[in-house]
Structure formats: C-alpha cells, structure tokens
Design an enzyme around this catalytic site. Structure first.
Site, mmCIF file in Angstrom:
data_model
loop_
_atom_site.group_PDB
_atom_site.id
_atom_site.type_symbol
_atom_site.label_atom_id
_atom_site.label_comp_id
_atom_site.label_asym_id
_atom_site.label_seq_id
_atom_site.Cartn_x
_atom_site.Cartn_y
_atom_site.Cartn_z
ATOM 1 N N ASP A 25 0.828 -1.214 0.000
ATOM 2 C CA ASP A 25 0.000 0.000 0.000
ATOM 3 C C ASP A 25 0.859 1.260 0.000
ATOM 4 O O ASP A 25 1.987 1.241 0.502
ATOM 5 C CB ASP A 25 -0.906 -0.029 1.239
ATOM 6 C CG ASP A 25 -2.084 0.918 1.109
ATOM 7 O OD1 ASP A 25 -2.359 1.400 -0.013
ATOM 8 O OD2 ASP A 25 -2.732 1.189 2.138
ATOM 9 N N ASN A 73 -10.798 -3.158 -6.228
ATOM 10 C CA ASN A 73 -10.004 -2.162 -6.964
ATOM 11 C C ASN A 73 -10.580 -1.796 -8.331
ATOM 12 O O ASN A 73 -10.153 -0.815 -8.942
ATOM 13 C CB ASN A 73 -8.550 -2.639 -7.135
ATOM 14 C CG ASN A 73 -7.732 -2.567 -5.861
ATOM 15 O OD1 ASN A 73 -6.768 -3.309 -5.669
ATOM 16 N ND2 ASN A 73 -8.089 -1.658 -4.949
HETATM 17 C C1 FPP Z 1 -2.156 -0.060 -3.260
HETATM 18 O O1 FPP Z 1 -1.658 1.269 -3.194
HETATM 19 C C2 FPP Z 1 -1.606 -0.715 -4.441
HETATM 20 C C3 FPP Z 1 -2.354 -1.313 -5.415
HETATM 21 C C4 FPP Z 1 -3.830 -1.390 -5.365
HETATM 22 C C5 FPP Z 1 -1.742 -1.877 -6.627
HETATM 23 C C6 FPP Z 1 -0.474 -2.649 -6.409
HETATM 24 C C7 FPP Z 1 0.085 -2.934 -7.737
HETATM 25 C C8 FPP Z 1 1.394 -2.929 -8.041
HETATM 26 C C9 FPP Z 1 2.492 -2.711 -7.068
HETATM 27 C C10 FPP Z 1 1.841 -3.106 -9.468
HETATM 28 C C11 FPP Z 1 1.663 -4.477 -10.077
HETATM 29 C C12 FPP Z 1 2.252 -5.575 -9.312
HETATM 30 C C13 FPP Z 1 2.906 -6.656 -9.776
HETATM 31 C C14 FPP Z 1 2.867 -7.861 -8.937
HETATM 32 C C15 FPP Z 1 3.657 -6.698 -11.042
HETATM 33 P P1 FPP Z 1 -2.650 2.490 -3.350
HETATM 34 O O2 FPP Z 1 -2.735 2.877 -4.791
HETATM 35 O O3 FPP Z 1 -3.975 2.175 -2.720
HETATM 36 O O4 FPP Z 1 -1.903 3.614 -2.551
HETATM 37 P P2 FPP Z 1 -2.577 4.832 -1.763
HETATM 38 O O5 FPP Z 1 -3.212 4.235 -0.523
HETATM 39 O O6 FPP Z 1 -1.396 5.688 -1.439
HETATM 40 O O7 FPP Z 1 -3.549 5.490 -2.668
#
Ligand code: FPP
Length: 275
Positions: A25, A73
């Site tokens: 996250d 998501n």
């Molecule tokens: C949460 O951070 C992250 C996600 C929902 C996406 C995670 C995806 C990746 C790291 C890329 C793809 C992965 C692989 C395995 C190749 P957020 O966007 O909710 O962060 P925030 O809370 O700061 O908004």
C-alpha cells in the site's frame, strides 16, 4: 497442530516465516508526494516487487504472496485499472526471467473477468514455472478473501452434490483449506502492510487466522530489502502460542526452544533418545 497432552503448539518453526504476505500500500500517496500520476507509484511499486521477490528467495522464504489487485479495486478510475493491468501484463511478459531464476508464479483470485489475453499469459506462466522450486510467488489478482471463501464453499457443495463426499461431516477445516486458492501451501506466518494503514482489507482472511502482522508507515515504492529484513526481525521476536499456553520455536539450524512465559528451555542443548 496442538498436542493435547502438553498443550504445546508444534505446528511450525517461528523464527523464519515460511510464508510472507504483503499488502503493497501507499503507491498513490508516494506518487502524489512527488507531483506524479498515481500510476507512476504503481510502476515504481512493481519494480520494488521484483526486488523483494529476489530478496525473499535469497533469504530462503519458500512462499511469498502479494496483494496486487483486489476485487474492490475495479472501482478505481479506468486509467488506473488499465495501468495496473498493463504492469501485470509486463511482469507476465518478462516472467521468463523469473522462470530461469527458479521462481514459481501462481495467480490467486477469480480470473474469469480478466481479458482473454491476460488469462492466456497467466496460464502460460503458471504452467511454465510449475516445476520451479526456488520460491513460490502468489500474486493476488482480482482477489478478495471473502469471495475466496465463497468460492471454496461452492466447490465443497458441488463435490457433495456430485456424490464425491459421503456427507457434510467430511467438510472440515482441512477440506475447506484444500478448496482455497492457496491449497497445499502453508498459511502465512507473517503479513506486512506498508503505507501506514492498519487493517487486513480482505486479504487472505481464511489463511491469516494465526498470522503475525507488521505494519509500517513506509510507502510500498520506498520499501527496501532492509525494510523486509526489519519485518523479519520483528517477527522473530514474537511468541506464537496459537491458542496453546507455551510457545515453541525452532529455527533453520534445528535449535528448538519452549517458552512458557516464565521459563525458556533450549531443548537442543538436552540429549533425547527416541525409542
Ligand atoms: C495499493 O496502493 C496498491 C495497489 C492497489 C496496486 C499494487 C500494484 C502494483 C504494485 C503493481 C503491479 C504488481 C505486480 C505484482 C507486477 P494504493 O494505490 O492504494 O496507494 P494509496 O493508498 O497511497 O492510494
């Protein structure tokens, strides 16, 4: 597993986790803090993911599960969803590199709403890496813990309807565990959540019944192998009783300790003859 005579929980060594889960996250906030689009945070996050996979493998962690995209998501802006999916595609496209490094990749989650192209790529990567033994990397994609439990319950019900089970009593914890996406894998000993929030967010609900949690304020794109090691150190200091009264610890070298809270015995220092 608890020994009912001693009350000891002997299910697994606790110094080094066999299975680590990560809720990656903080990508969006990392990007916002730099005046960048959210997808820049996910891009950096996917590079960090690659580094952590290799690091976990080097540390001898047999299973790693990352939360890449939840069933919730999909409600994000379409561009962000598209961006994350394309990062996953590029990971799958490059996966021959991981395959050569003896890394096994499994995708956990409901694949039905994914594009046919992505599903084909997943099938190829899963089959191609299925014999690898270095580390198993589960990527949770269109994954939700509750929907996994529903999926498992339906699987069990179908087996009952098909006459593969003699009755409902055959549906026990072990049976249901075998109906989860993680069938055959150990439950996570440790789940790390980056980004400052302290919740489980529908991640590995069934499997995390006795999991230890480490929460860190570090945003995922800033998460380094040293941060991973710090989480392992924190974990190593935990006493895991799992409902028993004493903690049993053993490490990779076979050192075994039993800790009742008042007395710690290093069993490896004692001689035992098994008859
Ligand atoms: C949460 O951070 C992250 C996600 C929902 C996406 C995670 C995806 C990746 C790291 C890329 C793809 C992965 C692989 C395995 C190749 P957020 O966007 O909710 O962060 P925030 O809370 O700061 O908004």
């Amino acid at each position: 597993m608890t020994n009912f005579i001693t009350g000891l929980n002997t299910s697994r060594p606790t110094h080094m986790p066999r299975h680590v889960g990560i809720i990656m996250d903080g990508n969006g906030r990392w990007a916002a803090a730099r005046g960048l689009a959210r997808i820049a945070g996910h891009k950096k996050g996917s590079e960090v993911f690659g580094n952590i996979v290799r690091h976990a493998k080097a540390k001898g962690i047999p299973f790693l599960t990352v939360y890449a995209f939840s069933t919730e998501n999909w409600s994000r802006p379409p561009d962000e969803v598209k961006g994350i999916m394309s990062l996953l595609e590029s990971y799958l496209r490059d996966s021959h590199k991981y395959r050569k490094e003896n890394i096994k990749t499994i995708i956990l989650g409901d694949k039905t709403p994914l594009s046919p192209k992505l599903r084909d790529m997943i099938a190829e990567v899963e089959q191609g890496s299925s014999q690898n033994t270095g580390i198993t990397v589960n990527i949770a994609l269109n994954y939700g813990g509750r929907s996994e439990i529903v999926h498992a319950a339906r699987k069990a019900a179908q087996k009952l309807l098909d006459g593969e089970l003699s009755g409902v009593a055959q549906i026990d914890e072990d049976f249901l565990a075998g109906c989860m996406y993680t069938a055959g894998q150990p439950d996570p000993d440790l789940v790390i959540r980056t980004g400052g929030e302290k919740r489980i967010s529908n991640f590995l609900l069934w499997q995390s019944a006795y999991t230890e949690f480490v929460f860190t304020d570090t945003f995922w794109p800033d998460f380094t192998p040293a941060c991973f090691d710090a989480a392992l150190t924190d974990f190593a200091g935990r006493k895991r009783r799992k409902g028993g009264v004493m903690a049993v610890d053993s490490d990779a070298s076979g050192q075994l300790t039993i800790d009742s809270g008042q007395l710690t015995v290093n069993v490896s220092a004692m001689r035992t003859d098994l008859k």
